[in-house]
Design a protein around this motif. Sequence first.
Motif, mmCIF file in Angstrom:
data_model
loop_
_atom_site.group_PDB
_atom_site.id
_atom_site.type_symbol
_atom_site.label_atom_id
_atom_site.label_comp_id
_atom_site.label_asym_id
_atom_site.label_seq_id
_atom_site.Cartn_x
_atom_site.Cartn_y
_atom_site.Cartn_z
ATOM 1 N N ASN A 16 0.863 -1.174 0.000
ATOM 2 C CA ASN A 16 0.000 0.000 0.000
ATOM 3 C C ASN A 16 0.902 1.228 0.000
ATOM 4 O O ASN A 16 1.800 1.325 0.831
ATOM 5 N N ILE A 40 -1.812 7.171 2.013
ATOM 6 C CA ILE A 40 -3.013 7.055 2.843
ATOM 7 C C ILE A 40 -4.214 6.596 2.024
ATOM 8 O O ILE A 40 -4.973 5.732 2.444
ATOM 9 N N ALA A 94 -4.337 4.702 -0.385
ATOM 10 C CA ALA A 94 -4.224 3.288 -0.738
ATOM 11 C C ALA A 94 -4.240 2.383 0.488
ATOM 12 O O ALA A 94 -4.072 1.175 0.362
ATOM 13 N N GLY A 95 -4.426 2.965 1.668
ATOM 14 C CA GLY A 95 -4.508 2.165 2.882
ATOM 15 C C GLY A 95 -3.222 2.039 3.667
ATOM 16 O O GLY A 95 -3.162 1.280 4.634
ATOM 17 N N GLN A 96 -2.158 2.772 3.273
ATOM 18 C CA GLN A 96 -0.906 2.703 4.032
ATOM 19 C C GLN A 96 -1.090 3.375 5.384
ATOM 20 O O GLN A 96 -1.546 4.514 5.468
ATOM 21 N N THR A 97 -0.753 2.648 6.460
ATOM 22 C CA THR A 97 -0.901 3.192 7.814
ATOM 23 C C THR A 97 0.419 3.319 8.546
ATOM 24 O O THR A 97 0.507 4.036 9.528
ATOM 25 N N ARG A 113 -6.992 -6.368 3.824
ATOM 26 C CA ARG A 113 -7.465 -5.449 4.865
ATOM 27 C C ARG A 113 -7.559 -4.033 4.299
ATOM 28 O O ARG A 113 -6.729 -3.610 3.509
ATOM 29 N N TRP A 114 -8.566 -3.310 4.708
ATOM 30 C CA TRP A 114 -8.719 -1.916 4.283
ATOM 31 C C TRP A 114 -9.143 -1.087 5.481
ATOM 32 O O TRP A 114 -10.093 -1.435 6.172
ATOM 33 N N HIS A 115 -8.427 -0.004 5.746
ATOM 34 C CA HIS A 115 -8.769 0.894 6.853
ATOM 35 C C HIS A 115 -9.338 2.185 6.287
ATOM 36 O O HIS A 115 -8.791 2.723 5.339
ATOM 37 N N SER A 116 -10.408 2.695 6.874
ATOM 38 C CA SER A 116 -10.975 3.962 6.416
ATOM 39 C C SER A 116 -10.282 5.110 7.092
ATOM 40 O O SER A 116 -9.872 5.048 8.186
#
Length: 113
Positions: free
Chosen positions: A82, A85, A87-90, A110-113
């Motif tokens: 990812n 942000i 693209a879901g990079q945390t 997994r996908w984080h909002s």
Amino acid sequence: MNECVFCTLPETEILAENDLTRAFYDKYPVSDGHVLIVPKRHAANLFDATPEEMASVGALLTRVKIILDDRFHPDGYNIGANVGIAAGQTIFHWHVHVIPRYNGDAGSVRWHS
């Protein structure tokens, strides 16, 4: 500023490594055996990687697959990164996900909002 969790990884958590990269199990796995391959040099995203780091990830990916095949016997794999942000990079120390897949599982990442 928070310390990078990948830069301070305890040696005891390392599954496999080579000169430029290391692999360890994801603390929030999508499936059994979910592994992250991370460069030892801190860099924010995949596009900051050197050609040598990319080759090192490829070499370690082969070793990780052998370990996962032996321990978990998956039916397939998702492999990806990812970037950003959106693209879901945390965690902003680039890394590659190696996600074992099993017949009948959800098959999503997994996908984080």
